[in-house]
Design a protein around this motif. Sequence first.
Motif, PDB file in Angstrom:
ATOM      1  N   VAL A 308       0.858  -1.182   0.000  1.00  0.00           N
ATOM      2  CA  VAL A 308       0.000   0.000   0.000  1.00  0.00           C
ATOM      3  C   VAL A 308       0.894   1.233   0.000  1.00  0.00           C
ATOM      4  O   VAL A 308       1.908   1.271   0.699  1.00  0.00           O
ATOM      5  CB  VAL A 308      -0.931   0.050   1.234  1.00  0.00           C
ATOM      6  N   LYS A 331      -0.169   3.920  -9.949  1.00  0.00           N
ATOM      7  CA  LYS A 331      -1.432   3.216 -10.171  1.00  0.00           C
ATOM      8  C   LYS A 331      -1.291   2.157 -11.255  1.00  0.00           C
ATOM      9  O   LYS A 331      -1.927   1.085 -11.192  1.00  0.00           O
ATOM     10  CB  LYS A 331      -2.504   4.231 -10.575  1.00  0.00           C
ATOM     11  N   ASP A 334      -0.616  -1.361 -10.247  1.00  0.00           N
ATOM     12  CA  ASP A 334      -1.680  -2.047  -9.510  1.00  0.00           C
ATOM     13  C   ASP A 334      -1.381  -2.127  -8.013  1.00  0.00           C
ATOM     14  O   ASP A 334      -1.635  -3.153  -7.372  1.00  0.00           O
ATOM     15  CB  ASP A 334      -1.913  -3.448 -10.084  1.00  0.00           C
ATOM     16  N   PRO A 336      -2.364  -0.494  -4.401  1.00  0.00           N
ATOM     17  CA  PRO A 336      -3.372   0.369  -3.780  1.00  0.00           C
ATOM     18  C   PRO A 336      -2.746   1.659  -3.239  1.00  0.00           C
ATOM     19  O   PRO A 336      -1.684   1.629  -2.622  1.00  0.00           O
ATOM     20  CB  PRO A 336      -3.925  -0.487  -2.637  1.00  0.00           C
ATOM     21  N   LYS A 356     -12.346   9.316  -6.237  1.00  0.00           N
ATOM     22  CA  LYS A 356     -11.241   8.491  -6.721  1.00  0.00           C
ATOM     23  C   LYS A 356     -10.670   9.075  -8.007  1.00  0.00           C
ATOM     24  O   LYS A 356     -11.389   9.326  -8.959  1.00  0.00           O
ATOM     25  CB  LYS A 356     -11.697   7.056  -6.948  1.00  0.00           C
ATOM     26  N   TRP A 359      -5.997   7.203  -7.466  1.00  0.00           N
ATOM     27  CA  TRP A 359      -5.813   6.625  -6.142  1.00  0.00           C
ATOM     28  C   TRP A 359      -7.086   5.848  -5.783  1.00  0.00           C
ATOM     29  O   TRP A 359      -8.133   6.016  -6.398  1.00  0.00           O
ATOM     30  CB  TRP A 359      -5.522   7.705  -5.104  1.00  0.00           C
ATOM     31  N   ASN A 360      -6.974   4.980  -4.777  1.00  0.00           N
ATOM     32  CA  ASN A 360      -8.113   4.144  -4.401  1.00  0.00           C
ATOM     33  C   ASN A 360      -9.057   4.834  -3.427  1.00  0.00           C
ATOM     34  O   ASN A 360     -10.261   4.593  -3.434  1.00  0.00           O
ATOM     35  CB  ASN A 360      -7.614   2.827  -3.780  1.00  0.00           C
ATOM     36  N   SER A 361      -8.511   5.673  -2.551  1.00  0.00           N
ATOM     37  CA  SER A 361      -9.334   6.399  -1.590  1.00  0.00           C
ATOM     38  C   SER A 361      -8.546   7.594  -1.073  1.00  0.00           C
ATOM     39  O   SER A 361      -7.330   7.695  -1.301  1.00  0.00           O
ATOM     40  CB  SER A 361      -9.750   5.492  -0.428  1.00  0.00           C
ATOM     41  N   GLU A 379      -8.783   2.590   6.773  1.00  0.00           N
ATOM     42  CA  GLU A 379      -8.824   2.591   5.315  1.00  0.00           C
ATOM     43  C   GLU A 379      -7.783   1.639   4.732  1.00  0.00           C
ATOM     44  O   GLU A 379      -8.046   0.899   3.770  1.00  0.00           O
ATOM     45  CB  GLU A 379      -8.585   4.008   4.788  1.00  0.00           C
ATOM     46  N   LEU A 383      -8.520  -1.775   2.463  1.00  0.00           N
ATOM     47  CA  LEU A 383      -7.934  -2.064   1.155  1.00  0.00           C
ATOM     48  C   LEU A 383      -7.306  -3.449   1.104  1.00  0.00           C
ATOM     49  O   LEU A 383      -7.139  -4.030   0.038  1.00  0.00           O
ATOM     50  CB  LEU A 383      -6.883  -1.014   0.802  1.00  0.00           C
TER      51      LEU A 383
END
Length: 465
Positions: A308, A331, A334, A336, A356, A359-361, A379, A383
Motif C-alpha cells: 500500500v 497506479k 496495480d 493500492p 477516486k 488513487w483508491n481512496s 482505510e 484495502l
Amino acid sequence: MTSSANYTPEEPIVAVATALAPAAMGIVRCSGKNCIELVAKFFSRPKALLSASPSSMLYGWIINPVGSVQVDEVMLGVHKAPRSFTGEDMVEVFCHGGVAVVKAVLSVFLNNGFRQAERGEFTFRSYINGKSDLTKAEAVKEIIDSKTDFSRSRAAGRLSGSLYTETEAIKKFIIDTLAAIEVEIEYPEDEETIKDSFDETALLNAQDRLKTLSDSWKSEKVYQDGIRVVLCGRTNAGKSSLFNALLKEDRAIVSNIEGTTRDWLESYVDFDGLPVRLFDTAGLRATDDVIEALGVERTKDLTLEADVILYLVDSSCGLNEADNDFLSRSKSYDIPIVLVWNKCDSDSSMPLPMDKGAWNSAVCISSKTGSGISALVKEVCSLLENVTLSEKSNNIAVGSDRQHKCVQEAYERVSHAISSANDGYSLDAIVQDLEDALDSLGEVTGEVTPDDILESIFSNFCVGK
C-alpha cells in the motif's frame, strides 16, 4: 525417530533462557539425563534437591565448587520426567538478572557436566520425546516472532493444537476411505464402475478442508511478515510527522527544511491487529544534492515493492503536476494508493478532491493533532481485506511455508484420487494417491519428517528454547 546430527538426546544441556541484559531476574535452564544429580553438586541444599517432588520450587545458593564460592542466591524450579517441557528431568534456575551474574551461573553449569545447548534443542527434545508435535514446536518460534497481539493469538492456537487436531481429522477421512477400499480389494463384488466401489463423501470432505487449510497460508503469512506500507510525497508534506504519529514515538527527524529525510526509515506498527512494515521516505523533488537524489531514487524503488502507498499532500498546497504524474505511474503497477491530505488543521487548507482519481481512496488527517489517523488505519485495513483473514475467530491455519507445501501436496493427491476414481482407474492407483496424501499430512505434524527438515526448523530457534 532419528535425531538431528547436531543434537545428542539425553546429554545434559544448559542455556540462558532470558535476554542477556540488565533485568530483575534471569533464567538458566538445563535438561537431560541425571541433570538433577549434577545440579545437586553445586547447589547449597543438595539433599533437598535430590528428594524434591516434581514441579516444585527450592530456595538456596549456586556454589562454585572451585573454592566453594557463593555465586548467587536463587530459586530452583524442579521438573521430573516425563512431566516436563522436554520430557526429561529439568532444572530452571531463577537468579538475579545482572549480565555478570547470569553468565557466572551459566559458567558453573558448563564447568560441571553440562554442555551449551544448540539453538532450539530444548524444543527439539520436547518433539522427539513426544511432548509436542512439529506444528506445536514451530508455534513456539511463531509466538516469539509475532508482531501483534492478533498474530500472537494465531500462533497460540497452533501451540494449543488447533492445526494438529484439524490435520488428524482430515487424516481420518482418508483412512476411513482407504479401509473401505481395502475391503473392496479383498472381497470384490460386482460393481458397474470403480467409483461405485466406495463412498467418496469422506474424500470430498477431506479435499474441501485441505483446500481451506492451504488457502489460509496467504493471509497467515501477512500476519507473520507484515504488510509493506510506504509513506511518500513531496518534501514537507508531513511524511516524517505521520511516521512518528503512527509509531507514537519520535523516530524520524522533523523540520521545515526541505530534504531533511534523505534515506528511508523502517519500523513495525500495529494497524488494528495487522502488522505493518512502515517506511518513511525521502521527499520527491528534483535536486542537485547527490545524497538527496539517491534518497529520492530509493523512495521510487520502495514504492514498487509496497503493498500500500500512502501518498501525502499538504492540504494548503494541493496537487501539482509532479504529484499527478507519480500517482498515475504508481497506479499502473496495480498498487493500492491512499491519498492522504495532511495538515487539515490549517485554516489555509483548500477544497480537497476526495473522489477516486489515480488513487483508491482519500483521507484527511492532521499529523500534528492526530485527527483522522484512526480513519487512515481503517482505510488501509479495508484495502487489504482480500489478503487478510476474513474470520478472526478461526484459529485453524498453517503457520509456515513448510506446512503449506505439505498440505498443498496432500490436497493435490486427494484431488487426483477423486478424479482417478471418476475416470475408472484401478483401486490400487487410488490407494497409492491416498497413502501419499497421508505421508504429506504426516510431514505437517512431524510423524514423517526427514532429518534435514528438522535441522532447518530448529536451527532457527533461540538458544534456550
